[in-house]
Design a protein around this motif. Structure first.
Motif, mmCIF file in Angstrom:
data_model
loop_
_atom_site.group_PDB
_atom_site.id
_atom_site.type_symbol
_atom_site.label_atom_id
_atom_site.label_comp_id
_atom_site.label_asym_id
_atom_site.label_seq_id
_atom_site.Cartn_x
_atom_site.Cartn_y
_atom_site.Cartn_z
ATOM 1 N N TRP A 23 11.984 -8.680 -1.490
ATOM 2 C CA TRP A 23 13.083 -7.715 -0.854
ATOM 3 C C TRP A 23 13.302 -8.033 0.506
ATOM 4 C CZ3 TRP A 23 17.674 -6.002 -1.991
ATOM 5 C CH2 TRP A 23 18.290 -5.323 -0.725
ATOM 6 N N LYS A 24 11.894 -7.696 1.271
ATOM 7 C CA LYS A 24 12.053 -8.203 2.674
ATOM 8 C C LYS A 24 12.523 -9.404 3.108
ATOM 9 C CE LYS A 24 9.892 -4.181 3.202
ATOM 10 N NZ LYS A 24 8.354 -3.405 3.041
ATOM 11 N N VAL B 74 15.972 -9.257 4.329
ATOM 12 C CA VAL B 74 16.171 -8.600 5.840
ATOM 13 C C VAL B 74 15.816 -9.588 6.681
ATOM 14 C CG1 VAL B 74 15.578 -6.754 7.256
ATOM 15 C CG2 VAL B 74 15.754 -6.528 4.770
ATOM 16 N N GLU C 269 15.845 -9.838 15.571
ATOM 17 C CA GLU C 269 16.056 -8.257 16.150
ATOM 18 C C GLU C 269 16.650 -7.483 15.051
ATOM 19 O OE1 GLU C 269 18.430 -9.216 19.510
ATOM 20 O OE2 GLU C 269 16.459 -10.035 20.744
ATOM 21 N N TRP D 221 14.102 -6.227 12.703
ATOM 22 C CA TRP D 221 13.306 -5.258 13.420
ATOM 23 C C TRP D 221 13.913 -3.925 13.213
ATOM 24 C CZ3 TRP D 221 8.675 -4.054 15.560
ATOM 25 C CH2 TRP D 221 8.566 -2.736 16.422
ATOM 26 N N ALA D 222 15.271 -3.852 13.600
ATOM 27 C CA ALA D 222 16.140 -2.673 13.793
ATOM 28 C C ALA D 222 16.401 -2.090 12.250
ATOM 29 C CB ALA D 222 17.410 -2.942 14.488
ATOM 30 N N LEU D 223 15.952 -2.858 11.092
ATOM 31 C CA LEU D 223 16.059 -2.214 9.964
ATOM 32 C C LEU D 223 14.896 -1.914 9.394
ATOM 33 C CD1 LEU D 223 18.830 -5.073 8.529
ATOM 34 C CD2 LEU D 223 19.124 -2.543 8.602
ATOM 35 N N GLY D 224 13.758 -2.094 10.279
ATOM 36 C CA GLY D 224 12.428 -1.460 9.915
ATOM 37 C C GLY D 224 11.475 -2.597 9.387
ATOM 38 N N VAL D 225 11.638 -3.892 9.575
ATOM 39 C CA VAL D 225 10.957 -5.003 9.305
ATOM 40 C C VAL D 225 10.301 -5.388 10.381
ATOM 41 C CG1 VAL D 225 10.401 -7.119 7.843
ATOM 42 C CG2 VAL D 225 11.893 -5.321 7.003
ATOM 43 N N ASN D 226 9.213 -5.612 10.651
ATOM 44 C CA ASN D 226 8.388 -6.278 11.737
ATOM 45 C C ASN D 226 8.480 -7.891 11.568
ATOM 46 O OD1 ASN D 226 6.666 -7.700 13.786
ATOM 47 N ND2 ASN D 226 5.449 -5.975 13.786
ATOM 48 N N LEU E 165 15.801 0.438 21.322
ATOM 49 C CA LEU E 165 15.415 0.116 19.676
ATOM 50 C C LEU E 165 13.730 -0.383 19.675
ATOM 51 C CD1 LEU E 165 18.711 -1.818 19.205
ATOM 52 C CD2 LEU E 165 17.824 0.158 18.105
ATOM 53 N N GLY E 166 13.168 -0.451 20.848
ATOM 54 C CA GLY E 166 12.023 -0.922 20.892
ATOM 55 C C GLY E 166 11.466 -2.398 20.752
ATOM 56 N N LEU E 167 12.543 -3.428 20.909
ATOM 57 C CA LEU E 167 12.380 -4.814 21.010
ATOM 58 C C LEU E 167 11.900 -5.385 22.197
ATOM 59 C CD1 LEU E 167 16.144 -5.530 19.237
ATOM 60 C CD2 LEU E 167 13.919 -6.131 18.312
ATOM 61 N N LEU F 90 6.102 2.692 18.525
ATOM 62 C CA LEU F 90 6.289 3.051 17.075
ATOM 63 C C LEU F 90 6.546 1.783 16.231
ATOM 64 C CD1 LEU F 90 8.860 6.066 16.718
ATOM 65 C CD2 LEU F 90 6.271 6.039 16.581
ATOM 66 N N PRO F 91 5.854 1.627 14.841
ATOM 67 C CA PRO F 91 6.030 0.494 14.124
ATOM 68 C C PRO F 91 7.755 0.577 13.782
ATOM 69 C CG PRO F 91 4.453 2.257 13.193
ATOM 70 C CD PRO F 91 5.022 2.839 14.330
ATOM 71 N N ALA F 92 7.933 -0.889 13.377
ATOM 72 C CA ALA F 92 9.297 -1.009 13.025
ATOM 73 C C ALA F 92 9.836 -0.023 12.109
ATOM 74 C CB ALA F 92 9.428 -2.498 12.516
ATOM 75 N N GLN F 93 9.370 0.097 10.965
ATOM 76 C CA GLN F 93 9.878 1.099 10.130
ATOM 77 C C GLN F 93 10.278 2.589 10.449
ATOM 78 O OE1 GLN F 93 7.747 0.912 6.463
ATOM 79 N NE2 GLN F 93 9.678 0.844 5.400
ATOM 80 N N ALA G 28 13.198 2.529 12.756
ATOM 81 C CA ALA G 28 14.318 2.177 12.064
ATOM 82 C C ALA G 28 14.931 3.465 11.478
ATOM 83 C CB ALA G 28 14.209 0.910 11.295
ATOM 84 N N TYR H 205 20.736 -0.060 14.582
ATOM 85 C CA TYR H 205 21.239 -0.917 15.429
ATOM 86 C C TYR H 205 22.728 -1.403 14.700
ATOM 87 C CZ TYR H 205 22.049 -4.982 18.121
ATOM 88 O OH TYR H 205 22.765 -6.145 18.815
ATOM 89 N N THR I 262 16.147 -0.143 3.741
ATOM 90 C CA THR I 262 14.908 -0.911 3.610
ATOM 91 C C THR I 262 13.795 0.051 4.667
ATOM 92 O OG1 THR I 262 15.728 -3.077 3.613
ATOM 93 C CG2 THR I 262 13.551 -3.073 4.166
ATOM 94 N N ALA I 263 14.553 0.786 5.617
ATOM 95 C CA ALA I 263 13.753 1.435 6.544
ATOM 96 C C ALA I 263 12.918 2.476 5.925
ATOM 97 C CB ALA I 263 14.659 2.105 7.440
#
Lengths: 339, 259
Positions: free
Chosen positions: A221-222, A225, A231, A234-239, B49-51, B69-72, B75, B80, B102-103
């Motif tokens: 699933w990741k 994303v 970018e 990342w904003a959706l929560g995935v490094n 946004l921490g980017l 903070l970690p991405a998740q 988010a 964004y 996903t967040a």
């Protein structure tokens, strides 16, 4: 296309599972020494229960030592190349990516050629190919960490550069190899074949591929994303950087295992994910298992042709190119999106 | 949910981009950022946004410092919304919005019924349920922008950061998107967006931050701070600010020899 729209992705995955099992079973039967369903069933059950053997000793040897390892190795190799292809396409945001994009095949080719030059055979060749395949992708990755600008582009470019250096080295080995025995051995290896599969290679590939395939399946699933770019991911929560490292590592690991066992088998990792995209769409939730299953059916099927069509075996890498290239032409010219 | 930026400074290769920027956005405000191209609006967003993390100063969302903070986790605080864009692969609108969940998905989980429900609610809220099964690549720019907003709603973050949400949109779609943004701010979302249209700011925003030469030149209600002087400072052009309908609406009229 009507069937395509009427079934849920879940049903399609189920259908593919059945298809793959049928291909495996069918591939067990055909060969220079034909086996019957009854014999295979008997041999398999005799491993668990005591059954009076109604089959010949020869049938048992053929099935357990040659036929089954070869078919199952084909399944694993096909599954791995397809899963790796789908994964690379996702993390590189590029529908044209294939498993050798980071030079995995070039590295393996060099490793195998080197081992064959020194007179090694069997598992030493596989181990050497596996090591150099990982070395090649690893080097490409390390160099990409120092490139400026977009990381993905840097990775692809360093993959091309490192891969071509290994390819040049392979040519050099061919030049100095003994033309009576070493050179043909290298050339045949480069054309790809599953003929070398035995129980040892099967167990080796099973463990390595399990380590790589499991995370690819779990993280599928990741990958969706990741296709949106770093970018946004990342904003959706995935490094994105870390996730890409994990996925590229797993994909490289299984590609290395696949090509070190089978030699260079092209097109599978590009064509199979696209077949899967046509069937279940681009959502990796279904695309990843569909690619794995189609790959696991496709390669044993092609290998059936490779070992049965002519009196001498056709290298499977040649066949996958003959089947894959025209099929890909069909895919890119047929109605609908390529990706 | 509030967004707080204190003494934010950022420089790139010794070139100052943002210099000592501070502002506080209370919950439910629709805030616009005005500023010339390259003035640092995107940089500001990336810091929030921490980017980008190598900045000086402090950014907090709901009193939680966001820097490391970690991405998740980030988010689930801030979402964004990029400009409506093309993607490498074609996804259905439903899947695109589903990615917002996903967040809040733990570890190896894939979206299940709960996430499906959240996605359908987000589509419903923006009145785009009819797009559900369409291909993201085959819908219009305005529809894409609404889909990306829906995705941010599915993310369940209360701070929304929008990069020029009306860029590339036709006149009607621009107004529709802005109306939805107004509606979401009234529902309690804290929205920060960049724009190049002072008229849009007059029409919809509660507040405006004017960015010029690394600093905030003005900060306040649009009617109070958008003047012809400010526009000249920001963009180097002369405009007259006209008031219409008993000052319910204001707009900028260019003065380059037309009048």
């Amino acid at each position: 296309m009507t069937l395509n729209n009427r079934c849920t992705p879940f049903q399609k995955i189920f259908f593919l599972t059945v298809l793959t099992l049928a291909v495996i079973l069918g591939s067990f039967l055909i060969g220079r020494y034909p086996l019957s369903l009854k014999e295979i069933f008997g041999i398999l059950t005799s491993k668990i229960f005591s059954v009076d053997p109604f089959w010949s000793e020869q049938a048992q040897t053929v099935f357990l030592n040659i036929r089954a390892p070869r078919v199952l190795t084909g399944c694993l190799v096909g599954c791995a190349l397809s899963a790796a292809g789908a994964a690379y396409q996702g993390v590189f945001q590029n529908p044209m990516a294939s498993p050798d994009i980071l030079g995995a095949s070039s590295g393996a080719a060099f490793g195998a050629a080197l081992a064959l030059l020194f007179g090694a055979d069997g598992f030493v060749v596989i181990a050497c190919a596996f090591f150099f395949s990982l070395l090649c992708t690893g080097t490409a990755w390390l160099i990409s960490q120092r490139t400026q600008g977009r990381q993905i582009l840097g990775l692809i470019l360093s993959g091309i550069v490192v891969g071509s250096l290994f390819t040049a080295s392979t040519s050099l080995i061919k030049l100095v190899a003994d033309p009576t025995d070493q050179l043909p051995a290298i050339t045949y290896w480069l054309m790809g074949s599953l003929a070398g599969s035995g129980q040892v290679t099967l167990i080796f590939s099973f463990f390595v591929m399990f380590i790589g395939l499991l995370p690819l399946f779990l993280l599928r699933w990741k990958i969706n994303v990741l296709t949106l770019g770093d970018e946004e991911a990342w904003a959706l929560g995935v490094n994105a950087k870390r996730m890409r490292l994990i996925i590229v590592f797993c994909a490289s690991l299984i590609t290395a295992a696949a090509v070190s066992i089978s030699g260079i088998i092209g097109w599978v990792g590009l064509v199979v994910p696209h077949m899967a995209r046509r069937l279940v769409g681009n959502n990796y939730r279904y695309l990843m298992p569909a690619s794995m299953l189609i790959g696991a059916a496709f390669l044993p099927l092609v290998d059936d042709v490779a070992r049965n069509m002519l009196s001498s075996e056709i290298p499977i890498g040649v066949l996958t190119a003959f089947i894959g290239a025209p099929f890909f032409l069909y895919l890119i010219t047929a109605k609908g999106d390529v990706a | 949910m509030t967004l707080n930026v204190e003494h934010l400074s950022f420089s790139y290769n010794d070139r100052a981009i943002l210099d000592d920027i501070s502002f506080h956005l209370p919950q439910g405000t629709l805030t616009a950022i005005l500023g010339a191209n390259g003035v640092g609006k995107s940089t500001l967003f990336k810091c929030v946004l921490g980017l980008l993390t190598d900045y000086d100063g402090k950014i907090t969302i709901n009193d939680i410092e966001t820097k490391n903070l970690p991405a998740q986790q980030l988010a689930s605080l801030a979402a964004y919304i990029p400009q409506s864009h093309d993607t490498a692969f074609n996804f259905s609108v439903f899947d695109m919005v589903l990615m917002g969940t996903t967040a809040r998905l733990k570890g190896f989980r894939v979206p299940s019924e709960e996430q499906t429900k959240i996605t359908l609610q987000a589509l419903e809220k923006l009145n785009i349920t009819f797009l559900k099964n369409r291909d993201y690549k085959r819908i219009s720019g305005g529809e894409r922008q609404l889909v990306l907003i829906a995705r941010a709603l599915a993310q369940k973050a209360n701070v929304l950061i929008m990069d020029e949400p009306t860029a590339n949109l036709d006149y009607g779609n621009s107004l529709r998107v802005l109306k939805q943004m107004r509606f979401l701010a009234d529902q309690g979302y804290t929205i920060l967006f960049s724009t190049h249209s002072p008229d849009h700011v007059f029409l919809y925003a509660d507040r405006v931050l004017a960015l010029s030469k690394q600093k905030i030149r003005a900060d306040g209600k649009p009617k109070e701070i958008i003047t012809s002087d400010l526009i000249r400072t920001l963009y180097g052009v002369d405009v007259a600010i006209e008031s219409l309908h008993n000052d319910k609406i204001r707009c900028c009229i260019p003065q380059n020899g037309i009048l």
